[in-house]
Design a protein around this motif. Structure first.
Motif, mmCIF file in Angstrom:
data_model
loop_
_atom_site.group_PDB
_atom_site.id
_atom_site.type_symbol
_atom_site.label_atom_id
_atom_site.label_comp_id
_atom_site.label_asym_id
_atom_site.label_seq_id
_atom_site.Cartn_x
_atom_site.Cartn_y
_atom_site.Cartn_z
ATOM 1 N N GLN A 178 19.562 -6.398 -19.390
ATOM 2 C CA GLN A 178 18.745 -6.771 -20.549
ATOM 3 C C GLN A 178 17.420 -6.026 -20.599
ATOM 4 O OE1 GLN A 178 18.267 -11.030 -20.784
ATOM 5 N NE2 GLN A 178 20.453 -11.411 -21.025
ATOM 6 N N GLN A 179 16.782 -5.843 -19.445
ATOM 7 C CA GLN A 179 15.473 -5.183 -19.419
ATOM 8 C C GLN A 179 15.540 -3.727 -19.858
ATOM 9 O OE1 GLN A 179 13.890 -4.383 -15.436
ATOM 10 N NE2 GLN A 179 15.880 -4.914 -14.564
ATOM 11 N N TYR A 180 16.732 -3.138 -19.825
ATOM 12 C CA TYR A 180 16.876 -1.727 -20.196
ATOM 13 C C TYR A 180 17.245 -1.537 -21.660
ATOM 14 C CZ TYR A 180 17.072 -1.291 -15.117
ATOM 15 O OH TYR A 180 16.776 -1.373 -13.776
ATOM 16 N N TYR A 182 16.541 -3.821 -24.447
ATOM 17 C CA TYR A 182 15.843 -4.516 -25.531
ATOM 18 C C TYR A 182 14.813 -3.616 -26.213
ATOM 19 C CZ TYR A 182 11.374 -5.355 -23.098
ATOM 20 O OH TYR A 182 10.142 -5.212 -22.492
ATOM 21 N N THR A 183 14.634 -2.415 -25.685
ATOM 22 C CA THR A 183 13.643 -1.486 -26.223
ATOM 23 C C THR A 183 14.131 -0.058 -26.052
ATOM 24 O OG1 THR A 183 11.378 -0.668 -25.916
ATOM 25 C CG2 THR A 183 12.469 -1.570 -23.997
ATOM 26 N N THR A 184 13.490 0.860 -26.772
ATOM 27 C CA THR A 184 13.832 2.282 -26.653
ATOM 28 C C THR A 184 13.020 2.968 -25.558
ATOM 29 O OG1 THR A 184 12.251 2.784 -28.409
ATOM 30 C CG2 THR A 184 14.558 2.542 -29.062
ATOM 31 N N ASN A 185 12.439 2.205 -24.648
ATOM 32 C CA ASN A 185 11.577 2.779 -23.602
ATOM 33 C C ASN A 185 12.263 3.883 -22.804
ATOM 34 O OD1 ASN A 185 9.278 1.394 -24.160
ATOM 35 N ND2 ASN A 185 9.430 -0.064 -22.480
ATOM 36 N N LEU A 186 13.568 3.743 -22.536
ATOM 37 C CA LEU A 186 14.274 4.756 -21.743
ATOM 38 C C LEU A 186 14.137 6.143 -22.350
ATOM 39 C CD1 LEU A 186 17.656 3.150 -20.562
ATOM 40 C CD2 LEU A 186 15.731 3.867 -19.154
ATOM 41 N N ILE A 187 14.318 6.229 -23.649
ATOM 42 C CA ILE A 187 14.248 7.543 -24.295
ATOM 43 C C ILE A 187 12.797 7.917 -24.601
ATOM 44 C CG2 ILE A 187 14.560 6.705 -26.671
ATOM 45 C CD1 ILE A 187 16.306 9.187 -27.146
ATOM 46 N N GLU A 188 11.933 6.936 -24.784
ATOM 47 C CA GLU A 188 10.533 7.245 -25.053
ATOM 48 C C GLU A 188 9.862 7.901 -23.850
ATOM 49 O OE1 GLU A 188 8.374 3.943 -26.603
ATOM 50 O OE2 GLU A 188 9.557 3.838 -28.431
#
Length: 211
Positions: A178-180, A182-188
């Motif tokens: 879930q922590q990975y 719920y947001t586009t942080n990985l690609i950001e």
């Protein structure tokens, strides 16, 4: 590299765009569309990047169709921001996939419309919604948030209520992931590295240089 065959199945596709200054007679900002995929084995890879124009849902649709043509047949989840028409474009290419709207983008957008004196408290209250254990719990928390803030931010909360199903898709997935998702942080993070390298350049001379 852009034409290499891709895996048939991806657990998730993360979509995000950054902007670079490119010269075409005159200098202007152009979108760089980037797609990051996670394989069933957990491997992350950039599936493609595409330079040019203004970010649009039609541009994303062409990119997603290109990925399908290169071999991507099944996607479990698409993770992206709330660009108008993007969800429809994604579903038209991968109709069986779930959609996760980036929660952090939604929070930022809401904070930009909130009074400065309310931002910290409102942000904390909204966080209680998307850190709930289940979708049902999140709905209950949201009702309390809506009751508290609807007098001052009825339009913003109506937008949250409409988007709640795609903002909380991740709650239906195992807690370990879930922590990975719920947001586009990985690609950001990838985009942040690109921006860091471009910071010293006023502009790029052409599209080929941008690529």
């Amino acid at each position: 590299w852009q034409n290499r065959p891709l895996n048939q199945r991806y657990c998730a596709l993360f979509l995000d765009a950054l902007f670079v200054k490119v010269r075409r007679d005159t200098v202007g900002k152009e979108a760089v569309y980037i797609v990051l995929g996670i394989t069933p084995e957990g491997h992350r890879e950039i599936l493609g990047f595409y330079v040019g124009g203004v970010e649009s849902s039609n541009g994303w649709k062409e990119i997603l169709q290109d990925l399908r043509n290169r071999g991507v047949q099944e996607v479990l989840l698409g993770v992206f921001d709330g660009l108008t028409g993007l969800e429809e474009a994604f579903r038209s290419i991968f109709p069986k996939a779930d959609v996760q709207r980036c929660v952090i983008h939604k929070v930022r957008s809401t904070m930009n419309k909130a009074r400065k004196k309310d931002q910290a408290e409102l942000s904390i209250d909204l966080k209680k919604v998307y850190t709930s254990s289940t979708y049902e719990e999140a709905e209950e928390v949201f009702e309390m948030v809506k009751k508290k803030w609807k007098k001052n931010y009825s339009r913003e909360l109506a937008s949250w209520e409409e988007d709640l199903p795609v903002l909380l898709t991740f709650l239906g997935y195992p807690k370990e992931v879930q922590q990975y998702i719920y947001t586009t942080n990985l690609i950001e993070r990838t985009n942040k590295e690109v921006r860091k390298r471009l910071k010293t350049m006023n502009s790029l001379p052409n599209i080929e240089a941008a690529e």
